[in-house]
Design a protein around this motif. Structure first.
Motif, short mmCIF file in Angstrom:
data_model
loop_
_atom_site.label_atom_id
_atom_site.label_comp_id
_atom_site.label_asym_id
_atom_site.label_seq_id
_atom_site.Cartn_x
_atom_site.Cartn_y
_atom_site.Cartn_z
N UNK A 163 0.86 -1.18 0.00
CA UNK A 163 0.00 0.00 0.00
C UNK A 163 0.90 1.23 0.00
N UNK A 164 0.69 2.11 -0.97
CA UNK A 164 1.45 3.35 -1.06
C UNK A 164 0.65 4.48 -0.43
N UNK A 165 1.32 5.37 0.28
CA UNK A 165 0.62 6.51 0.87
C UNK A 165 1.54 7.72 0.88
N UNK A 166 0.94 8.90 1.14
CA UNK A 166 1.74 10.11 1.25
C UNK A 166 1.69 11.00 0.03
N UNK A 167 0.59 10.95 -0.73
CA UNK A 167 0.45 11.78 -1.91
C UNK A 167 -0.38 13.01 -1.57
N UNK A 168 -0.36 14.01 -2.45
CA UNK A 168 -1.13 15.23 -2.23
C UNK A 168 -2.63 14.98 -2.32
N UNK A 169 -3.06 14.32 -3.38
CA UNK A 169 -4.49 14.18 -3.64
C UNK A 169 -5.04 12.81 -3.29
N UNK A 170 -4.18 11.83 -3.17
CA UNK A 170 -4.62 10.46 -2.88
C UNK A 170 -3.97 10.02 -1.58
N UNK A 171 -4.79 9.62 -0.61
CA UNK A 171 -4.22 9.21 0.68
C UNK A 171 -3.52 7.86 0.59
N UNK A 172 -4.11 6.89 -0.14
CA UNK A 172 -3.52 5.56 -0.20
C UNK A 172 -3.87 4.87 -1.52
N UNK A 173 -2.91 4.09 -2.02
CA UNK A 173 -3.12 3.25 -3.20
C UNK A 173 -2.75 1.83 -2.81
N UNK A 174 -3.74 0.94 -2.83
CA UNK A 174 -3.51 -0.46 -2.49
C UNK A 174 -3.18 -1.22 -3.77
N UNK A 175 -1.97 -1.80 -3.82
CA UNK A 175 -1.53 -2.50 -5.02
C UNK A 175 -1.60 -4.01 -4.91
N UNK A 176 -1.63 -4.54 -3.73
CA UNK A 176 -1.66 -5.99 -3.58
C UNK A 176 -0.27 -6.59 -3.71
N UNK A 177 -0.18 -7.78 -4.33
CA UNK A 177 1.07 -8.54 -4.32
C UNK A 177 1.82 -8.62 -5.64
N UNK A 178 1.18 -8.49 -6.77
CA UNK A 178 1.89 -8.76 -8.02
C UNK A 178 1.41 -7.86 -9.14
N UNK A 179 2.02 -8.02 -10.32
CA UNK A 179 1.58 -7.32 -11.52
C UNK A 179 1.74 -5.80 -11.39
N UNK A 238 3.76 -3.55 -12.69
CA UNK A 238 3.93 -2.76 -13.90
C UNK A 238 2.58 -2.43 -14.54
N UNK A 239 1.72 -3.43 -14.66
CA UNK A 239 0.38 -3.19 -15.23
C UNK A 239 -0.45 -2.30 -14.32
N UNK A 240 -0.32 -2.48 -13.02
CA UNK A 240 -1.08 -1.67 -12.07
C UNK A 240 -0.64 -0.20 -12.13
N UNK A 241 0.66 0.03 -12.30
CA UNK A 241 1.15 1.40 -12.42
C UNK A 241 0.60 2.06 -13.69
#
Length: 73
Positions: free
Chosen positions: A4-20, A22-25
């Motif tokens: 889970x990524x956090x600390x952005x200006x407009x988005x509090x958190x991005x949950x990415x899970x475990x794999x893939x 490159x496609x998720x980005x």
């Protein structure tokens, strides 16, 4: 769970899970572009990208102003 990524200006958190990642980005870039283009960019509480077939965007709650009491005197 996963990453889970956090600390952005407009988005509090991005949950990415475990794999893939490159496609998720790549998909995240498109989702953010569409959100800004179509709706303007409001504050986002969370983007859940753990399943690329079902991306969830949860907007930040906006608290309504407290209602003033209008008592008759």
């Amino acid at each position: 769970m996963g990453i889970t990524l956090s600390g952005f200006d407009r988005v509090k958190a991005v949950k990415l899970g475990y794999d893939n990642y490159s496609n998720k980005y790549d998909r995240l870039k498109r989702v953010l572009y569409q959100l800004e283009r179509r709706y303007g960019f409001s504050k986002i509480d969370m983007i859940d990208m753990r399943n690329l077939n079902r991306i969830v965007v949860r907007l930040e709650k906006i608290e309504p102003p407290a209602a003033e009491s209008h008592k008759e005197v």
